[in-house]
Design a protein around this motif. Sequence first.
Motif: not given
Length: 190
Positions: A45-52, A62-64, A91-93, A97-100
Amino acid sequence: MLFEFLYLSLASFLFGITQKIADDHHDEGMYLFKHSDIVFGILWGAFGFFLISYSPILQAAYFGPLLYWIYRGKIDCKQHIIAAFLMFLGVIYSFEYLSSSLLPSLWIFLGYAVFDAIKKHTTKHRWVFKRHIHFHIIYLGYAFAVGSFYGYSPLVFALLGIYIGGKFDEKNRKEIIKINPQTIKPKGKK
């Protein structure tokens, strides 16, 4: 530019390897040390957090799949829940970026869903799924659409990490079998 590529590739690789090891704690009964399932869920999850949270391109990459994992009910154990929660925090952090990245995330999710439907209804082209070619099709299309290699490279390095993590599991499985053959259930049996 090269340094950025190297550390993002390393993060994607570590995402893949920790994902595989966290999965194998649940799916294969892997046990490395006390609470190792939770540790690898947190690392994944931490690597996912960083990459997202790094860029909109990586956020979609990663979100898809995360949306697809939720859709398919693959968030089915504590390490998956921990990793998914941390990725959602990413994603929240990086909400700006979410709009794009939302539409590309949904396209990647849709690509996974379409290939999943094809996989369920065909036996003719199983090799495409066995060799993960469908993932490459999705991410090459995404990279082309966004005009960035970073649309494709996360998949390559994550799959490499998953492959290496699988080799680690094979070694760990052999050691566990030597110690106690009853602890390992045959593949395919629940």
